[in-house]
Motif scaffolding. Structure first.
Motif, PDB file in Angstrom:
ATOM      1  N   GLU A 181       0.463  -0.977  -0.267  1.00  0.00           N
ATOM      2  CA  GLU A 181      -0.146  -0.068   0.333  1.00  0.00           C
ATOM      3  C   GLU A 181       0.611   1.540  -0.170  1.00  0.00           C
ATOM      4  O   GLU A 181       0.793   2.025  -0.470  1.00  0.00           O
ATOM      5  CB  GLU A 181      -0.890  -0.347   1.188  1.00  0.00           C
ATOM      6  CG  GLU A 181      -1.585   1.371   0.951  1.00  0.00           C
ATOM      7  CD  GLU A 181      -2.891   0.735   2.270  1.00  0.00           C
ATOM      8  OE1 GLU A 181      -4.067   2.136   3.199  1.00  0.00           O
ATOM      9  OE2 GLU A 181      -3.130   0.208   3.504  1.00  0.00           O
ATOM     10  N   GLN A 188       2.456   6.406  -7.276  1.00  0.00           N
ATOM     11  CA  GLN A 188       1.114   7.458  -7.868  1.00  0.00           C
ATOM     12  C   GLN A 188       1.980   8.636  -7.114  1.00  0.00           C
ATOM     13  O   GLN A 188       1.712   9.569  -8.236  1.00  0.00           O
ATOM     14  CB  GLN A 188       0.141   7.288  -7.208  1.00  0.00           C
ATOM     15  CG  GLN A 188      -0.601   5.803  -6.739  1.00  0.00           C
ATOM     16  CD  GLN A 188      -2.052   5.429  -6.528  1.00  0.00           C
ATOM     17  OE1 GLN A 188      -2.084   6.228  -5.101  1.00  0.00           O
ATOM     18  NE2 GLN A 188      -3.292   4.732  -6.311  1.00  0.00           N
ATOM     19  N   TYR A 208       0.433  -4.228  -6.756  1.00  0.00           N
ATOM     20  CA  TYR A 208      -0.955  -4.731  -7.408  1.00  0.00           C
ATOM     21  C   TYR A 208      -1.847  -5.971  -7.529  1.00  0.00           C
ATOM     22  O   TYR A 208      -2.226  -6.601  -6.576  1.00  0.00           O
ATOM     23  CB  TYR A 208      -1.706  -3.607  -8.138  1.00  0.00           C
ATOM     24  CG  TYR A 208      -2.231  -2.184  -7.698  1.00  0.00           C
ATOM     25  CD1 TYR A 208      -2.509  -1.455  -7.336  1.00  0.00           C
ATOM     26  CD2 TYR A 208      -2.114  -1.227  -8.752  1.00  0.00           C
ATOM     27  CE1 TYR A 208      -2.708  -0.128  -6.688  1.00  0.00           C
ATOM     28  CE2 TYR A 208      -1.946   0.537  -9.386  1.00  0.00           C
ATOM     29  CZ  TYR A 208      -2.868   0.527  -7.901  1.00  0.00           C
ATOM     30  OH  TYR A 208      -3.038   2.186  -8.185  1.00  0.00           O
ATOM     31  N   TYR A 209      -0.283  -6.805  -8.001  1.00  0.00           N
ATOM     32  CA  TYR A 209      -0.885  -7.970  -7.886  1.00  0.00           C
ATOM     33  C   TYR A 209      -0.630  -8.951  -6.930  1.00  0.00           C
ATOM     34  O   TYR A 209      -1.295 -10.047  -6.376  1.00  0.00           O
ATOM     35  CB  TYR A 209      -0.407  -8.511  -9.658  1.00  0.00           C
ATOM     36  CG  TYR A 209       0.152 -10.075  -9.539  1.00  0.00           C
ATOM     37  CD1 TYR A 209      -0.961 -10.813 -10.354  1.00  0.00           C
ATOM     38  CD2 TYR A 209       1.228 -10.721  -9.302  1.00  0.00           C
ATOM     39  CE1 TYR A 209      -1.419 -11.390 -10.072  1.00  0.00           C
ATOM     40  CE2 TYR A 209       1.158 -11.905  -9.571  1.00  0.00           C
ATOM     41  CZ  TYR A 209      -0.894 -12.630  -9.849  1.00  0.00           C
ATOM     42  OH  TYR A 209      -0.701 -14.095  -9.682  1.00  0.00           O
ATOM     43  N   ASN A 213      -4.798  -6.947  -5.605  1.00  0.00           N
ATOM     44  CA  ASN A 213      -5.043  -6.748  -7.078  1.00  0.00           C
ATOM     45  C   ASN A 213      -4.947  -6.808  -7.917  1.00  0.00           C
ATOM     46  O   ASN A 213      -4.791  -5.664  -8.739  1.00  0.00           O
ATOM     47  CB  ASN A 213      -5.803  -5.237  -6.243  1.00  0.00           C
ATOM     48  CG  ASN A 213      -6.392  -4.286  -6.828  1.00  0.00           C
ATOM     49  OD1 ASN A 213      -7.468  -5.003  -8.153  1.00  0.00           O
ATOM     50  ND2 ASN A 213      -7.092  -3.283  -5.889  1.00  0.00           N
ATOM     51  N   SER A 215      -7.267  -6.927 -10.944  1.00  0.00           N
ATOM     52  CA  SER A 215      -7.720  -6.548 -11.769  1.00  0.00           C
ATOM     53  C   SER A 215      -6.816  -4.640 -11.740  1.00  0.00           C
ATOM     54  O   SER A 215      -7.199  -4.162 -13.374  1.00  0.00           O
ATOM     55  CB  SER A 215      -9.486  -5.800 -11.487  1.00  0.00           C
ATOM     56  OG  SER A 215      -9.702  -5.375  -9.916  1.00  0.00           O
ATOM     57  N   GLU A 216      -6.109  -4.350 -10.861  1.00  0.00           N
ATOM     58  CA  GLU A 216      -6.133  -2.895 -10.657  1.00  0.00           C
ATOM     59  C   GLU A 216      -4.302  -2.772 -11.305  1.00  0.00           C
ATOM     60  O   GLU A 216      -4.262  -2.071 -12.225  1.00  0.00           O
ATOM     61  CB  GLU A 216      -5.756  -2.402  -9.496  1.00  0.00           C
ATOM     62  CG  GLU A 216      -5.190  -1.114  -8.742  1.00  0.00           C
ATOM     63  CD  GLU A 216      -6.782  -0.079 -10.129  1.00  0.00           C
ATOM     64  OE1 GLU A 216      -5.943   1.322  -9.768  1.00  0.00           O
ATOM     65  OE2 GLU A 216      -8.086  -0.853  -9.988  1.00  0.00           O
ATOM     66  N   ARG A 219      -5.533  -2.670 -15.240  1.00  0.00           N
ATOM     67  CA  ARG A 219      -5.729  -1.564 -15.291  1.00  0.00           C
ATOM     68  C   ARG A 219      -5.062  -0.145 -15.004  1.00  0.00           C
ATOM     69  O   ARG A 219      -4.300   0.444 -16.156  1.00  0.00           O
ATOM     70  CB  ARG A 219      -7.336  -0.718 -14.571  1.00  0.00           C
ATOM     71  CG  ARG A 219      -8.632  -1.249 -14.608  1.00  0.00           C
ATOM     72  CD  ARG A 219      -9.496  -0.531 -14.047  1.00  0.00           C
ATOM     73  NE  ARG A 219      -9.333  -1.207 -12.113  1.00  0.00           N
ATOM     74  CZ  ARG A 219      -9.754  -1.867 -11.648  1.00  0.00           C
ATOM     75  NH1 ARG A 219     -10.788  -1.729 -12.696  1.00  0.00           N
ATOM     76  NH2 ARG A 219     -10.047  -1.711 -10.389  1.00  0.00           N
ATOM     77  N   GLN A 220      -3.545  -0.701 -15.136  1.00  0.00           N
ATOM     78  CA  GLN A 220      -2.525   0.057 -14.522  1.00  0.00           C
ATOM     79  C   GLN A 220      -1.851   0.149 -15.849  1.00  0.00           C
ATOM     80  O   GLN A 220      -1.460   0.517 -16.244  1.00  0.00           O
ATOM     81  CB  GLN A 220      -1.978  -0.797 -13.663  1.00  0.00           C
ATOM     82  CG  GLN A 220      -0.371   0.623 -12.921  1.00  0.00           C
ATOM     83  CD  GLN A 220      -1.060   2.082 -12.680  1.00  0.00           C
ATOM     84  OE1 GLN A 220      -1.996   2.254 -11.390  1.00  0.00           O
ATOM     85  NE2 GLN A 220       0.163   3.219 -13.083  1.00  0.00           N
ATOM     86  N   ARG A 223      -3.877   2.272 -18.306  1.00  0.00           N
ATOM     87  CA  ARG A 223      -2.923   3.579 -17.725  1.00  0.00           C
ATOM     88  C   ARG A 223      -1.553   4.211 -18.284  1.00  0.00           C
ATOM     89  O   ARG A 223      -1.426   5.105 -18.331  1.00  0.00           O
ATOM     90  CB  ARG A 223      -3.158   3.814 -16.810  1.00  0.00           C
ATOM     91  CG  ARG A 223      -4.882   4.464 -15.562  1.00  0.00           C
ATOM     92  CD  ARG A 223      -4.576   4.196 -14.707  1.00  0.00           C
ATOM     93  NE  ARG A 223      -4.233   3.736 -13.808  1.00  0.00           N
ATOM     94  CZ  ARG A 223      -5.042   2.719 -13.076  1.00  0.00           C
ATOM     95  NH1 ARG A 223      -5.882   3.428 -12.887  1.00  0.00           N
ATOM     96  NH2 ARG A 223      -4.298   1.865 -11.415  1.00  0.00           N
TER      97      ARG A 223
END
Length: 249
Positions: A181, A188, A208-209, A213, A215-216, A219-220, A223
């Motif tokens: 986290e 970011q 994230y993986y 997470n 799915s995020e 998505r990264q 982006r």
């Protein structure tokens, strides 16, 4: 001697015993002179060089006169506030007193960053990482926001580069220590300054993986692809696409 506290990240701010220093708002040149001397506090500066730097459009005589007046305003403000001998002023040169004990955010930031130079993020000790995190918090905005002189822009770019490198080390430390986290927050922060920094996108995908997470993480990648296309007109590198495929599959 009273406590002198100077902030150069974000808005230029000088305080003495937590009270704003009076006398610096009367002329933008007073602030510029003080800011320049603080950024280059490690060496003396010839008066002629300072005059030509801050008063480019005037003649040599006019520039030197303007420097004398501005220097007098700055010294007067510091003397009235009881800050002690902040400046060393000689007929031919000016310098921040190298023996002066005062707090400067940029000095603290640079000192901590230098202490970690050559150390990979994953090799940082927890104590070193904590110091870097504290230094990163000092970066409250770009150097001397609202100033657009060439000398300021060069220093702003240099310090931003140090800041992003510092965040990158913290991100790698968090990945190695499974502090996913926190690592995401550092990533970011990097992308807010450089949204096309591909290696940061890749590390965010991994973070994230590993945090569960998936799915995020995917998505990264999207982006990343969008940022590279918009900023640089290129597609993601093979290593980034391979990471995406591995996470997806």
């Amino acid at each position: 001697m009273r406590d002198l506290h100077v902030t150069l990240f974000g808005k230029f701010c000088v305080s003495v015993d937590e009270d704003p220093l009076a006398g610096l708002d009367a002329s933008g040149k007073v602030q510029q002179l003080f800011g320049y001397l603080l950024l280059h506090r490690e060496r003396p500066h010839p008066r002629e060089a300072l005059a030509s730097l801050l008063w480019e459009s005037g003649s040599t005589a006019q520039s030197r006169k303007s420097l004398r007046q501005t220097l007098w305003q700055l010294q007067s403000a510091l003397d009235v506030a009881g800050c002690g001998a902040v400046l060393h002023v000689e007929p031919d040169w000016v310098q921040i007193n190298p023996g002066l004990d005062f707090w400067l955010d940029v000095a603290v930031f640079e000192r901590v960053a230098l202490s970690a130079q050559g150390i990979r993020g994953r090799d940082l000790s927890p104590a070193q990482a904590a110091q870097l995190a504290e230094a990163a918090r000092l970066y409250q905005g770009h150097l001397l926001e609202g100033w657009y002189q060439d000398w300021c822009l060069l220093e702003r770019e240099r310090l931003q580069h140090i800041y992003l490198d510092l965040l990158d080390k913290l991100m790698a430390f968090c990945e190695a220590e499974a502090r996913y986290e926190n690592g995401v927050r550092y990533g970011q922060a990097i992308l807010r300054h450089d949204r096309a920094r591909e290696r940061t996108h890749r590390r965010l995908m991994r973070l994230y993986y590993r945090a569960g997470n998936r799915s995020e993480a995917l998505r990264q990648y999207e982006r990343c692809a969008a940022a590279l296309a918009e900023e640089l007109g290129v597609a993601p590198a093979r290593s980034t696409t391979a990471l995406y495929d591995a996470i997806r599959d």
